[in-house]
Design a protein around this motif. Structure first.
Motif, PDB file in Angstrom:
ATOM      1  N   UNK A 135       0.847  -1.202   0.000  1.00 47.08           N
ATOM      2  CA  UNK A 135       0.000   0.000   0.000  1.00 47.08           C
ATOM      3  C   UNK A 135       0.885   1.255   0.000  1.00 47.08           C
ATOM      4  N   UNK A 136       1.848   1.283   0.910  1.00 45.80           N
ATOM      5  CA  UNK A 136       2.738   2.446   1.027  1.00 45.80           C
ATOM      6  C   UNK A 136       3.613   2.613  -0.213  1.00 45.80           C
ATOM      7  N   UNK A 137       4.110   1.508  -0.739  1.00 41.29           N
ATOM      8  CA  UNK A 137       4.986   1.578  -1.912  1.00 41.29           C
ATOM      9  C   UNK A 137       4.217   2.057  -3.139  1.00 41.29           C
ATOM     10  N   UNK A 138       2.959   1.668  -3.253  1.00 38.79           N
ATOM     11  CA  UNK A 138       2.148   2.118  -4.391  1.00 38.79           C
ATOM     12  C   UNK A 138       1.950   3.628  -4.344  1.00 38.79           C
ATOM     13  N   UNK A 139       1.673   4.151  -3.146  1.00 40.64           N
ATOM     14  CA  UNK A 139       1.521   5.601  -3.004  1.00 40.64           C
ATOM     15  C   UNK A 139       2.816   6.309  -3.387  1.00 40.64           C
ATOM     16  N   UNK A 140       3.936   5.776  -2.905  1.00 38.30           N
ATOM     17  CA  UNK A 140       5.229   6.397  -3.192  1.00 38.30           C
ATOM     18  C   UNK A 140       5.538   6.363  -4.688  1.00 38.30           C
ATOM     19  N   UNK A 141       5.383   5.192  -5.299  1.00 32.35           N
ATOM     20  CA  UNK A 141       5.751   5.048  -6.715  1.00 32.35           C
ATOM     21  C   UNK A 141       4.824   5.830  -7.637  1.00 32.35           C
ATOM     22  N   UNK A 142       3.590   6.079  -7.192  1.00 33.14           N
ATOM     23  CA  UNK A 142       2.651   6.839  -8.024  1.00 33.14           C
ATOM     24  C   UNK A 142       3.081   8.296  -8.182  1.00 33.14           C
ATOM     25  N   UNK A 143       3.835   8.797  -7.216  1.00 33.15           N
ATOM     26  CA  UNK A 143       4.229  10.199  -7.233  1.00 33.15           C
ATOM     27  C   UNK A 143       3.090  11.151  -6.915  1.00 33.15           C
ATOM     28  N   UNK A 144       2.028  10.605  -6.320  1.00 32.00           N
ATOM     29  CA  UNK A 144       0.811  11.392  -6.064  1.00 32.00           C
ATOM     30  C   UNK A 144       1.099  12.669  -5.280  1.00 32.00           C
ATOM     31  N   UNK A 145       1.873  12.562  -4.224  1.00 34.55           N
ATOM     32  CA  UNK A 145       2.072  13.715  -3.341  1.00 34.55           C
ATOM     33  C   UNK A 145       2.856  14.825  -4.046  1.00 34.55           C
ATOM     34  N   UNK A 146       3.931  14.468  -4.739  1.00 30.52           N
ATOM     35  CA  UNK A 146       4.700  15.486  -5.447  1.00 30.52           C
ATOM     36  C   UNK A 146       3.880  16.107  -6.573  1.00 30.52           C
ATOM     37  N   UNK A 147       3.080  15.290  -7.253  1.00 31.53           N
ATOM     38  CA  UNK A 147       2.244  15.815  -8.335  1.00 31.53           C
ATOM     39  C   UNK A 147       1.140  16.712  -7.780  1.00 31.53           C
ATOM     40  N   UNK A 148       0.618  16.371  -6.622  1.00 28.89           N
ATOM     41  CA  UNK A 148      -0.395  17.217  -5.997  1.00 28.89           C
ATOM     42  C   UNK A 148       0.203  18.571  -5.608  1.00 28.89           C
ATOM     43  N   UNK A 149       1.413  18.546  -5.084  1.00 34.72           N
ATOM     44  CA  UNK A 149       2.062  19.818  -4.723  1.00 34.72           C
ATOM     45  C   UNK A 149       2.289  20.677  -5.967  1.00 34.72           C
ATOM     46  N   UNK A 150       2.707  20.046  -7.060  1.00 37.16           N
ATOM     47  CA  UNK A 150       2.916  20.787  -8.298  1.00 37.16           C
ATOM     48  C   UNK A 150       1.613  21.391  -8.799  1.00 37.16           C
ATOM     49  N   UNK A 151       0.527  20.609  -8.699  1.00 41.97           N
ATOM     50  CA  UNK A 151      -0.783  21.105  -9.133  1.00 41.97           C
ATOM     51  C   UNK A 151      -1.207  22.319  -8.315  1.00 41.97           C
ATOM     52  N   UNK A 152      -1.066  22.237  -7.014  1.00 49.93           N
ATOM     53  CA  UNK A 152      -1.483  23.363  -6.173  1.00 49.93           C
ATOM     54  C   UNK A 152      -0.608  24.598  -6.424  1.00 49.93           C
ATOM     55  N   UNK A 153       0.674  24.382  -6.700  1.00 47.27           N
ATOM     56  CA  UNK A 153       1.543  25.529  -7.011  1.00 47.27           C
ATOM     57  C   UNK A 153       1.055  26.233  -8.275  1.00 47.27           C
ATOM     58  N   UNK A 154       0.655  25.437  -9.266  1.00 46.62           N
ATOM     59  CA  UNK A 154       0.143  26.033 -10.504  1.00 46.62           C
ATOM     60  C   UNK A 154      -1.178  26.755 -10.267  1.00 46.62           C
ATOM     61  N   UNK A 155      -2.024  26.162  -9.415  1.00 50.89           N
ATOM     62  CA  UNK A 155      -3.314  26.788  -9.102  1.00 50.89           C
ATOM     63  C   UNK A 155      -3.102  28.146  -8.444  1.00 50.89           C
ATOM     64  N   UNK A 156      -2.220  28.175  -7.443  1.00 51.75           N
ATOM     65  CA  UNK A 156      -2.010  29.427  -6.710  1.00 51.75           C
ATOM     66  C   UNK A 156      -1.245  30.459  -7.539  1.00 51.75           C
ATOM     67  N   UNK A 157      -0.535  29.991  -8.559  1.00 53.33           N
ATOM     68  CA  UNK A 157       0.173  30.937  -9.430  1.00 53.33           C
ATOM     69  C   UNK A 157      -0.774  31.611 -10.414  1.00 53.33           C
ATOM     70  N   UNK A 158      -1.942  30.992 -10.622  1.00 53.77           N
ATOM     71  CA  UNK A 158      -2.910  31.541 -11.555  1.00 53.77           C
ATOM     72  C   UNK A 158      -2.660  31.164 -12.999  1.00 53.77           C
TER      73      UNK A 158
END
Length: 221
Positions: free
Chosen positions: A80-103
């Motif tokens: 379960x933990x390895x799947x979350x890590x390998x998906x890159x979900x957290x880093x991709x979510x941070x990138x998405x929010x950075x783009x959102x807040x940048x406008x």
């Protein structure tokens, strides 16, 4: 140990290696361990048990069993933990929010598309009604997204980093449990060590949970 001292001041708490305790020989009439003995290196811990045990004293330990019910559950948590890590979900979510807040709308749309595969992987881990890191992560991220106007970017990133730290810590703990689990050969080796130190050892028993073997019970006198 501090909590023990506060609630039961007549009991002495001691922190030490289980293979090198500060106690004298034959100091204890009873030594017991619940899912701890195996983490110390069971053969070395067995020698220390023999040193500490008084004549006619008793040693009882319940230890993780390799390929047992608990071990299989632990392996599931690791995957379960390895799947979350390998998906890159957290880093991709941070990138998405950075783009959102940048406008930057184009960058945001690209990040949403880039994150789609990771979302699918992590959502695939979620079992309705069963708390997990994946459910906590997806539900929390959705809340941050829905209420993003109420949060600063640093708050979002801090929360996501906190979940990643939780995931990594949990995976490390589960891997330690998996590595500590004893096979039949491992238990036989512990029995031989205890016998070599002069103890009489009962036939190891299988402890069951829900009708499935989950642990070993090792007894010696």
């Amino acid at each position: 140990i501090n909590a023990l001292k506060q609630s039961l001041p007549q009991v002495t708490g001691q922190i030490s290696s289980a293979t090198d305790t500060p106690y004298s020989e034959a100091e204890f009439t009873t030594i017991t361990s619940q899912f701890g003995f195996e983490y110390a290196g069971p053969n070395e811990a067995a020698k220390e048990v023999a040193r500490l045990l008084a004549p006619n004293g008793t040693f009882v330990a319940i230890v993780h069993k390799s390929d047992g019910a608990i071990h299989e559950e632990v392996r599931g948590h690791i995957d379960h933990c390895k799947t979350i890590e390998s998906s890159g979900y957290i880093e991709k979510a941070k990138a998405l929010f950075r783009d959102v807040y940048s406008g930057d709308v184009d960058a945001m749309n690209n990040s949403i598309e880039f994150m789609a595969g990771a979302r699918e992987q992590v959502f695939g881990l979620v079992v309705p009604g069963r708390p997990s890191i994946a459910s906590h992560l997806t539900e929390g991220t959705a809340q941050l997204w829905d209420k993003r106007a109420s949060y600063a970017l640093r708050d979002v990133v801090t929360w996501l980093d906190g979940v990643e730290a939780q995931r990594a810590s949990f995976q490390s703990r589960m891997e330690a449990m998996s590595d500590a689990a004893l096979s039949q050969d491992d238990v036989n080796s512990v029995v031989e060590t205890l016998q070599g130190e002069g103890l009489t050892v009962a036939e190891p028993e299988s402890f069951e949970l829900g009708g499935e073997p989950a642990a070993w019970i090792i007894r010696a006198t």
